[in-house]
Design an enzyme around this catalytic site. Structure first.
Site, PDB file in Angstrom:
ATOM      1  N   HIS A  35      -2.042  -1.781  -4.011  1.00  0.00           N
ATOM      2  CA  HIS A  35      -2.405  -0.359  -4.125  1.00  0.00           C
ATOM      3  C   HIS A  35      -2.083   0.174  -5.648  1.00  0.00           C
ATOM      4  CE1 HIS A  35      -4.723   0.426  -0.343  1.00  0.00           C
ATOM      5  NE2 HIS A  35      -3.597   0.596   0.200  1.00  0.00           N
ATOM      6  N   HIS A  72      -3.905  -1.191  -8.413  1.00  0.00           N
ATOM      7  CA  HIS A  72      -5.250  -0.514  -8.598  1.00  0.00           C
ATOM      8  C   HIS A  72      -5.242   0.891  -9.232  1.00  0.00           C
ATOM      9  CE1 HIS A  72      -9.293  -0.022  -6.252  1.00  0.00           C
ATOM     10  NE2 HIS A  72      -9.655  -0.367  -7.410  1.00  0.00           N
ATOM     11  N   HIS A  78       1.594  -5.285  -0.455  1.00  0.00           N
ATOM     12  CA  HIS A  78       0.604  -4.642  -0.011  1.00  0.00           C
ATOM     13  C   HIS A  78       0.321  -3.405  -0.594  1.00  0.00           C
ATOM     14  CE1 HIS A  78      -2.557  -3.125   2.957  1.00  0.00           C
ATOM     15  NE2 HIS A  78      -2.168  -1.857   2.507  1.00  0.00           N
ATOM     16  N   GLU A  79       1.487  -2.593  -0.747  1.00  0.00           N
ATOM     17  CA  GLU A  79       1.552  -1.127  -1.484  1.00  0.00           C
ATOM     18  C   GLU A  79       1.334  -1.544  -2.940  1.00  0.00           C
ATOM     19  OE1 GLU A  79       0.963   1.318   0.061  1.00  0.00           O
ATOM     20  OE2 GLU A  79       1.347   0.369   2.216  1.00  0.00           O
TER      21      GLU A  79
END
Length: 738
Positions: free
Chosen positions: A515, A518, A511-512
């Site tokens: 990020h 991105h 998940h991180e």
């Protein structure tokens, strides 16, 4: 594997070994002064120029101001980061002392008429504006919106009131966060031998490690003498509220009374039930702070002409209204509730086998683990050895290389090289690792730090901090590559073994990293819309939740799993059990997220602003509507809800579910084309990851998917029965997202 690549100066890395909080304080103060001097100068030049300013000159001034503010972004970014991961009294004091100054500066910028006038001059010259690159044009549009939300149009007395509100909010939010950290670290419960039944080998190792840390703190504080320490048993097991330790007990401890004790301590942190105090002897109760924050946010909203703070929050998001978000959440709750009721019945049935007549919240994780073992032949502890952190990280990097044609290389730390070595990277803690990211042609794209283990002085949870954006300024001959911090609170390495992750921790890492990609893969060089900057908050979780899918795919799991001792891949029976259990408890978990999101939305949409009693009453009302399991009266979850009281999610916690719809629909394209399809991966990189906030999120999504978003994939991925979903409801949800 570490490399010896020379560090590119465009990364502008921090020498953490030479970083002192006092020096950072001076740099922040100097940077604010430089910014204020610039504002003074453009105000003076505006007064002298009666003919107005040209759009070209206005853009030059705007870009110069952006460049001047790099120094502030950098120095404050480092100090804020250290306050989150290495907090101590000195760092905290300096950090908090600067908050009012930063707030005052930020408010001055947002209300500065000459600066605002320059943005207006650029936007009003239609011919000039049309020549701007899309990223710059988007940054101008978002800046004009930000000026309006900063009170630029208010009369002077109202602007002063707005500035005072902003200053108070920044201080209150920081104090709220402090109280949670202090309350979490203040709790320590030494355990007796009879309380250890059921705990796993890794859990016992965590408790023993916590015991050693507890002894060191007690000795340092003078609470215990060395003789007292020597008299304690070895190993000395201590339960704490740090997440790895807490979950080890709540998931595996047979002692129900112990589980209830820890549960109560965790859900009453920073509340009226918490008797701990900080170093100054002050109460850690967040109750009054929460009411003050809501009251100030309401005052801010009304100054800006909004009915409530929720409207302020939504004015910069994809969702258009409070009603739209509430309908989305309640509609999803209706879809999830039948599955959730089945989930609860399953737990209750199993609980009776363990002589638990009435299932309570402190039983849920424990019984859920028993169900997994009985129904799916799946034990988190049995699969943990198959997910050693080094293997998971290597596999994660291999996955993104196949998807996006990028390569990750770890860099030597400063203590692994000579101090003068250009290849060495300074870090703030020995656990931290630094990596560089390259494209297929070996061009450097950016760098990132991993700080993944729980420790004292580090706030809980996991997050990605976009410390440094991609940015370039040709006139200043300045280039800046993106750098970010990815932070977790995972189980540390113990007993000579690397950190062994649960699958939940694997998902958090993915998940991180989503990020992080991105932030790092952006090709935008206008800092305000590069990476995650400028992305609507209810779309910012799209890349992160999207990345989790590869930790659920068998081909992805094959790349991230390998037994820590034998090197064997995750056996087929355990893989099948893991995949079969993917949607285990998905109904109850979805309702829990909706409960949090709806509570957040309603307290910020309520006028007049709620006091503490009203906050708790609203939470109870939401639970009555949404939850299917009763919550104890003493539960004070809201007092520790950092996302909305100390983070950026106020009236925006729904973003997790909103973006999950987008991410599920985006991943369904890979399900159609192949999860490692390089063409689809390239399309996702180019339409979502590379463009950051330079285009609206709706446009980015539709450029990738070729259509508006649909709820179908979200329902399917969660295992919800979609029979009876009518076309109108689906169209309504699609409209809300699109």
């Amino acid at each position: 594997m570490t490399t010896t690549t020379t560090i590119d100066p465009n990364l502008h890395l921090i020498d953490f070994d030479a970083t002192d909080p006092v020096d950072l304080q001076v740099k922040v103060t100097d940077a604010i002064q430089q910014g204020n001097d610039f504002l003074d100068n453009i105000a003076a030049s505006t007064d002298k120029d009666s003919n107005g300013i040209s759009a070209k000159q206005a853009l030059t001034d705007v870009m110069m101001f952006d460049h001047i503010n790099l120094a502030l972004d950098r120095s404050w970014g480092v100090l804020s980061h250290l306050n989150s991961v290495m907090s101590n009294d000195k760092i905290r004091h300096i950090h908090h002392e600067l908050l009012p100054k930063l707030s005052a500066y930020g408010t001055r910028v947002g209300q500065h008429q000459p600066l605002f006038g320059r943005y207006q001059a650029i936007a009003n010259d239609k011919e000039f504006f049309a020549t701007l690159e899309p990223a710059r044009a988007r940054a101008i549009e978002l800046a004009l919106q930000s000026f309006e939300l900063s009170g630029v149009a208010l009369p002077k007395d109202k602007q002063d009131e707005f500035a005072d509100i902003q200053s108070k909010l920044s201080t209150l939010s920081a104090t709220f966060s402090d109280h949670i950290l202090d309350a979490t670290q203040a709790f320590a419960l030494p355990l007796q031998q009879e309380q250890l039944a059921g705990l796993t080998e890794s859990g016992l190792a965590l408790l023993a490690d916590a015991g050693e840390q507890h002894k060191a703190r007690e000795l340092a504080s003078g609470t215990l003498t060395q003789a007292d320490i020597d008299a304690l048993p070895t190993p000395y097991y201590v339960a704490t509220l740090n997440i790895p330790v807490y979950l080890a007990v709540m998931t595996h401890a047979d002692n129900r009374e112990l589980r209830e004790t820890l549960y109560r301590a965790y859900v009453t942190r920073a509340s009226e039930y918490d008797t701990h105090t900080n170093a100054k002897g002050e109460s850690l109760n967040n109750a009054d702070i929460m009411g003050q924050i809501l009251q100030l946010r309401e005052q801010k909203a009304q100054l800006l002409g909004f009915d409530n703070y929720a409207e302020v929050s939504l004015s910069t998001k994809m969702a258009e209204s409070v009603a739209e978000v509430e309908n989305f959440l309640r509609n999803l709750a209706t879809k999830a509730k039948p599955t959730a009721e089945q989930d609860l019945a399953q737990l209750q049935e199993c609980a009776r086998d363990y002589d638990i007549a009435e299932l309570q919240p402190w039983d849920s994780a424990y019984i859920a683990e028993k169900v997994k073992q009985n129904k799916f032949s799946l034990s988190q502890e049995e699969i943990r050895p198959y997910f050693p952190l080094p293997k998971v990280i290597d596999g994660l990097f291999a996955i993104v290389e196949r998807l996006y044609g990028i390569k990750v290389q770890e860099q030597n730390s400063a203590n692994e090289s000579t101090k003068a070595d250009s290849k060495a990277v300074s870090r703030w803690h020995d656990d931290v690792r630094f990596y560089q990211l390259f494209d297929a042609d070996n061009n450097l794209l950016g760098g990132f730090y991993f700080d993944l283990f729980a420790r004292n002085g580090k706030r809980g949870g996991a997050w990605m901090s976009g410390f440094q954006s991609r940015y370039s300024n040709d006139e200043q001959a300045y280039q800046q590559l993106p750098v970010c911090f990815m932070v977790g609170n995972f189980t540390p390495a113990l007993d000579g073994k690397p950190s062994l992750l649960t699958h939940d921790e694997v998902l958090t890492l993915f998940h991180e990293f989503g990020h992080g990609l991105h932030h790092l893969l952006t090709q935008v060089t206008v800092g305000d819309v590069a990476g995650v900057n400028g992305v609507e908050w209810d779309a910012v979780e799209l890349p992160s939740q999207f990345m989790e899918n590869w930790a659920w795919e068998s081909d992805g799991i094959a790349l991230i799993s390998s037994h820590v001792e034998t090197g064997e891949p995750l056996p087929k029976d355990k893989l099948n059990a893991l995949l079969a259990a993917k949607n285990f408890q998905s109904g109850m978990q979805t309702l829990r997220q909706i409960e949090f999101a709806l509570f957040d939305l309603l307290i910020h949409a309520h006028t007049p602003a709620l006091d503490y009693a009203g906050i708790l009453a609203t939470l109870n009302d939401v639970r009555n509507d949404i939850a299917i399991m009763e919550t104890p009266d003493y539960n004070r979850f809201a007092n520790g809800f950092s996302h909305i009281f100390a983070g950026g999610y106020a009236a925006g916690y729904y973003s997790y579910k909103w973006a999950e719809l987008l991410s599920a629909d985006a991943f369904s394209k890979f399900e159609e084309d192949g999860i490692f399809n390089p063409i689809t991966g390239k399309a996702f990189r180019e339409t979502i990851l590379s463009v950051g906030g330079s285009l609206p999120a709706k446009t980015n999504f539709e450029n990738f998917r070729g259509r508006s978003a649909s709820i179908d994939a979200l329902l399917r991925h969660n295992g919800f029965d979609d029979r009876g979903i009518n076309t109108a409801a689906n169209a309504q949800t699609t409209r809300e997202v699109g």
